[in-house]
Scaffold this active site. Structure first.
Site, PDB file in Angstrom:
ATOM      1  N   GLU A 110       0.874  -1.163   0.000  1.00  0.00           N
ATOM      2  CA  GLU A 110       0.000   0.000   0.000  1.00  0.00           C
ATOM      3  C   GLU A 110       0.921   1.225   0.000  1.00  0.00           C
ATOM      4  O   GLU A 110       1.839   1.293   0.823  1.00  0.00           O
ATOM      5  CB  GLU A 110      -0.890   0.000   1.257  1.00  0.00           C
ATOM      6  CG  GLU A 110      -1.864   1.156   1.208  1.00  0.00           C
ATOM      7  CD  GLU A 110      -2.752   1.301   2.443  1.00  0.00           C
ATOM      8  OE1 GLU A 110      -2.742   0.406   3.314  1.00  0.00           O
ATOM      9  OE2 GLU A 110      -3.438   2.325   2.506  1.00  0.00           O
ATOM     10  N   ARG A 160       5.569 -12.776   9.554  1.00  0.00           N
ATOM     11  CA  ARG A 160       6.182 -11.495   9.225  1.00  0.00           C
ATOM     12  C   ARG A 160       7.521 -11.369   9.944  1.00  0.00           C
ATOM     13  O   ARG A 160       7.796 -12.065  10.913  1.00  0.00           O
ATOM     14  CB  ARG A 160       5.252 -10.331   9.535  1.00  0.00           C
ATOM     15  CG  ARG A 160       4.872 -10.154  10.990  1.00  0.00           C
ATOM     16  CD  ARG A 160       3.710  -9.180  11.148  1.00  0.00           C
ATOM     17  NE  ARG A 160       4.064  -7.826  10.787  1.00  0.00           N
ATOM     18  CZ  ARG A 160       3.456  -7.115   9.821  1.00  0.00           C
ATOM     19  NH1 ARG A 160       2.480  -7.649   9.135  1.00  0.00           N
ATOM     20  NH2 ARG A 160       3.815  -5.884   9.563  1.00  0.00           N
ATOM     21  N   LYS A 191       4.403   0.709   8.830  1.00  0.00           N
ATOM     22  CA  LYS A 191       4.477   2.009   8.158  1.00  0.00           C
ATOM     23  C   LYS A 191       3.746   3.076   8.956  1.00  0.00           C
ATOM     24  O   LYS A 191       4.182   4.216   9.020  1.00  0.00           O
ATOM     25  CB  LYS A 191       3.871   1.896   6.762  1.00  0.00           C
ATOM     26  CG  LYS A 191       4.858   1.369   5.737  1.00  0.00           C
ATOM     27  CD  LYS A 191       4.232   1.340   4.360  1.00  0.00           C
ATOM     28  CE  LYS A 191       3.581   0.018   4.097  1.00  0.00           C
ATOM     29  NZ  LYS A 191       2.444   0.006   3.255  1.00  0.00           N
TER      30      LYS A 191
HETATM   31  P1  ATP Z   1       2.703  -2.009   7.470  1.00  0.00           P
HETATM   32  O1  ATP Z   1       1.921  -2.312   8.698  1.00  0.00           O
HETATM   33  O2  ATP Z   1       4.136  -1.780   7.718  1.00  0.00           O
HETATM   34  O3  ATP Z   1       2.085  -0.926   6.640  1.00  0.00           O
HETATM   35  P2  ATP Z   1       1.530  -3.777   5.711  1.00  0.00           P
HETATM   36  O4  ATP Z   1       1.437  -5.244   5.720  1.00  0.00           O
HETATM   37  O5  ATP Z   1       0.283  -3.035   5.954  1.00  0.00           O
HETATM   38  O6  ATP Z   1       2.655  -3.353   6.667  1.00  0.00           O
HETATM   39  P3  ATP Z   1       1.746  -3.479   2.930  1.00  0.00           P
HETATM   40  O7  ATP Z   1       2.192  -2.318   2.155  1.00  0.00           O
HETATM   41  O8  ATP Z   1       0.324  -3.850   2.870  1.00  0.00           O
HETATM   42  O9  ATP Z   1       2.170  -3.218   4.408  1.00  0.00           O
HETATM   43  O10 ATP Z   1       2.677  -4.728   2.650  1.00  0.00           O
HETATM   44  C1  ATP Z   1       3.055  -5.197   1.393  1.00  0.00           C
HETATM   45  C2  ATP Z   1       3.473  -6.623   1.525  1.00  0.00           C
HETATM   46  O11 ATP Z   1       4.563  -6.737   2.420  1.00  0.00           O
HETATM   47  C3  ATP Z   1       2.359  -7.472   2.080  1.00  0.00           C
HETATM   48  O12 ATP Z   1       2.291  -8.668   1.355  1.00  0.00           O
HETATM   49  C4  ATP Z   1       2.760  -7.696   3.497  1.00  0.00           C
HETATM   50  O13 ATP Z   1       2.260  -8.911   3.981  1.00  0.00           O
HETATM   51  C5  ATP Z   1       4.287  -7.675   3.422  1.00  0.00           C
HETATM   52  N1  ATP Z   1       4.867  -7.269   4.687  1.00  0.00           N
HETATM   53  C6  ATP Z   1       4.621  -6.150   5.379  1.00  0.00           C
HETATM   54  N2  ATP Z   1       5.289  -6.130   6.537  1.00  0.00           N
HETATM   55  C7  ATP Z   1       6.002  -7.280   6.581  1.00  0.00           C
HETATM   56  C8  ATP Z   1       6.900  -7.865   7.527  1.00  0.00           C
HETATM   57  N3  ATP Z   1       7.214  -7.254   8.680  1.00  0.00           N
HETATM   58  N4  ATP Z   1       7.443  -9.059   7.233  1.00  0.00           N
HETATM   59  C9  ATP Z   1       7.152  -9.670   6.085  1.00  0.00           C
HETATM   60  N5  ATP Z   1       6.320  -9.187   5.156  1.00  0.00           N
HETATM   61  C10 ATP Z   1       5.743  -8.011   5.388  1.00  0.00           C
HETATM   62 MG    MG Z   2      -1.346  -2.965   4.758  1.00  0.00          MG
END
Ligand code: ATP
Ligand code: MG
Length: 558
Positions: A38, A265, A275
């Site tokens: 995102e 994760r 983020k």
């Molecule tokens: P954040 O909470 O940091 O915004 P998110 O999962 O909401 O994390 P996205 O932009 O939706 O962020 O993530 C893109 C991809 O990266 C998704 O497939 C997510 O599962 C993966 N991802 C995000 N954080 C991690 C992590 N700490 N370890 C492994 N994969 C991750």
């Molecule tokens: Mg997300």
């Protein structure tokens, strides 16, 4: 989870799932993966794990990997984030097949939502979010149906049309799927598909007054792009049933239904991995931007001087598993040192200088010595360094009196000056307060490093670095420590993670003396200041300012 999905080993259980699907008749040419960020912030090292996983599988199976921006929440998203994400993925060395945007599918998603309403599988609910949430109840007992659940299809169609036209205000109503308010899976209790939001979108501008939720957009976007395997983090395991329900109910004849599977994760000690929280640090100026060298973002790590290969090696060592744990930050440092040792140019830099006078060296003389740029790799060649009667060494490398374990400069004992001669401490000059101002030494003329003479091969216990007083540059160096004081700043939800910030995590050294080769440094090269650590020229500073990437060693073994 079926048995066939259980991890056989921690390294590659997702790879095994794919192999099993191929064995069961899936066409190899139908394999496709995606990385779906995102654009609501900069990528962090957790994303690197997902990038390495998806693009890594792409390489293993020669399958395309899409970069999909999951841009369904315009309030938090921006073009700046999109650009930074693209830059970071490229910097890590990966290439995506297509650059896709969930927003490109808004029309299709809308049509599918209409179809769901027509099949009496979705309805417009006018209750507020809190009531909807209360009515869902708890997993162990059925929830309460919304009073809006049994409206006619016509009524729902007309209300949804009005939602789209902007006739309702944000929060006034939502479109919900009509699934099962008694399901033990809370995500199946009539989840929200659309909410009203009158925010312009960075790509669709003013066109939409309603935006799809993650659940409604994600699986369908996978389906539109013909993604075969959609890998996400474990918290989405409970969403899987819904992911599958949507795909079964969107009237599609196409055969390839994407498969969602989940992995743990990445959590890293002494930092946070979200983020939203990282953006709180930026917004509250607790750090100097997303690329602050203390941030666990890809851009922060890059600025600090962590090479992309170190991040890739780190992700490989962490592996892919189904069990959440916290990885020791020292493992990332270990991977960084290992790469930097191989690729960094060596320089001598004195942080806390004290003068050494070599009494038996001619005052009018000076000479040029040769030093290896990188003893790990001869192809890096040599550099010239100047030497003369007066040099600087680190204050801490001298003691007037020292015990037998002190292998640096002391009175009456010999030490080697790196790349130069063996010297012996003779006497010191002190100021009124008793502080040492100068150290007087004599040098062994025949002991020049690399000369091959018997004296040059003589073993002395210690080697110290130095710079020529007649030929040095003043530089500044930023040294950062961990951003948080505790291992898991995120652990206790009752305490704001920001209370654990390490206020002393940023230190600047202004009067650092470097050998004059510092004038030839490059932004895209990596440096080792011998005996001090690995350093990177700060690409945000116009002066010669360096950032310490990592110290030279640490006792943690991996
Ligand atoms: P954040 O909470 O940091 O915004 P998110 O999962 O909401 O994390 P996205 O932009 O939706 O962020 O993530 C893109 C991809 O990266 C998704 O497939 C997510 O599962 C993966 N991802 C995000 N954080 C991690 C992590 N700490 N370890 C492994 N994969 C991750
Ligand atoms: Mg997300």
């Amino acid at each position: 989870m079926t048995n066939s999905d259980s991890p056989i080993n921690n390294e590659n259980f997702l790879e095994l799932i794919i192999r099993k699907d191929l064995d069961n008749g899936l066409n190899k040419n139908d394999l496709k993966f995606r990385f779906p960020p995102e654009p609501n912030g900069y990528l962090h090292i957790g994303h690197a794990k997902s990038i390495c996983l998806n693009f890594g599988l792409g390489k293993i199976f020669s399958a395309p990997v899409n970069l999909r921006f999951d841009d369904t929440n315009p309030e938090k998203e921006s073009i700046e984030y999109i650009n930074s994400i693209k830059k970071d993925i490229k910097w890590l060395g990966f290439e995506w097949n297509s650059e896709c945007y969930a927003s490109d599918y808004f029309d299709q998603l809308y049509k599918w939502a209409i179809n769901l309403i027509k099949k009496d599988k979705a309805y417009v609910d006018f209750q507020d979010q809190e009531i909807i949430s209360d009515q869902r109840g708890v997993p162990t007992s059925p929830g309460v149906n919304s009073p809006y659940r049994d409206k006619s299809i016509e009524e729902n169609l007309s209300q949804f049309q009005k939602m789209k036209s902007g006739d309702y205000n944000p929060g006034e109503c939502v479109l919900r799927a009509k699934i099962d308010m008694a399901s033990p899976n809370m995500h199946m209790r009539d989840p929200v598909l659309y909410r009203v939001m009158k925010t312009a979108h960075h790509r669709t501008n003013e066109k939409w007054k309603i935006y799809p939720t993650y659940d409604w957009a994600h699986g369908q976007s996978d389906f539109i792009e013909k993604v075969s395997h959609s890998f996400c983090t474990l918290e989405f395991e409970v969403h899987r049933e819904l992911y599958e329900w949507f795909l079964q109910n969107i009237d599609t004849k196409k055969s390839l239904i994407p498969k969602q599977r989940e992995f743990a994760r990445l959590n890293l000690s002494y930092t946070i991995m979200s983020k939203r929280k990282l953006s709180e640090l930026v917004d509250s100026s607790l750090v100097k931007g997303w690329d602050d060298p203390r941030m666990p973002t890809i851009s922060g790590l890059r600025r600090r001087g962590v090479p992309p290969q170190a991040i890739l090696n780190f992700c490989e060592k962490v592996g892919i598993s189904k069990r959440e744990n916290i990885i020791d930050y020292a493992l990332l440092d270990f991977c960084t040192r290992k790469i930097l040792n191989k690729i960094s140019y060596r320089l001598m830099v004195v942080f806390d200088p004290i003068e050494v006078v070599i009494t038996n060296y001619d005052e009018n003389q000076s000479e040029t010595l040769l030093a290896e740029n990188n003893p790990e790799d001869k192809t890096y060649g040599n550099r010239k360094i100047s030497f003369s009667k007066n040099i600087f060494i680190e204050k801490e490398d001298f003691k007037e009196e020292a015990n037998r374990k002190f292998f640096r400069l002391t009175l009456g004992k010999e030490v080697r000056l790196k790349n130069a001669y063996i010297i012996k401490g003779d006497s010191v000059e002190k100021d009124d307060k008793g502080n040492i101002k100068k150290i007087f030494c004599t040098y062994d003329q025949k002991s020049k490093s690399g000369s091959g003479s018997p004296e040059s091969l003589r073993k002395v216990k210690g080697t110290i670095h130095w710079v020529d007083k007649n030929n040095y540059e003043n530089i500044s160096v930023d040294v950062y420590d961990k951003l948080f004081k505790i291992e898991s700043p995120d652990e206790n939800p009752e305490n704001d993670f920001k209370t654990y910030i390490n206020e002393n995590s940023s230190n600047s050294f202004k009067n650092v003396y470097a050998e004059s080769n510092i004038n030839n440094v490059d932004f895209d090269k990596y440096y080792q200041f011998q005996r001090k650590g690995y350093f990177k020229l700060d690409n945000k500073s116009s002066d010669k300012k360096f950032i310490r990437t990592v110290t030279l060693r640490d006792n943690t073994k991996f």
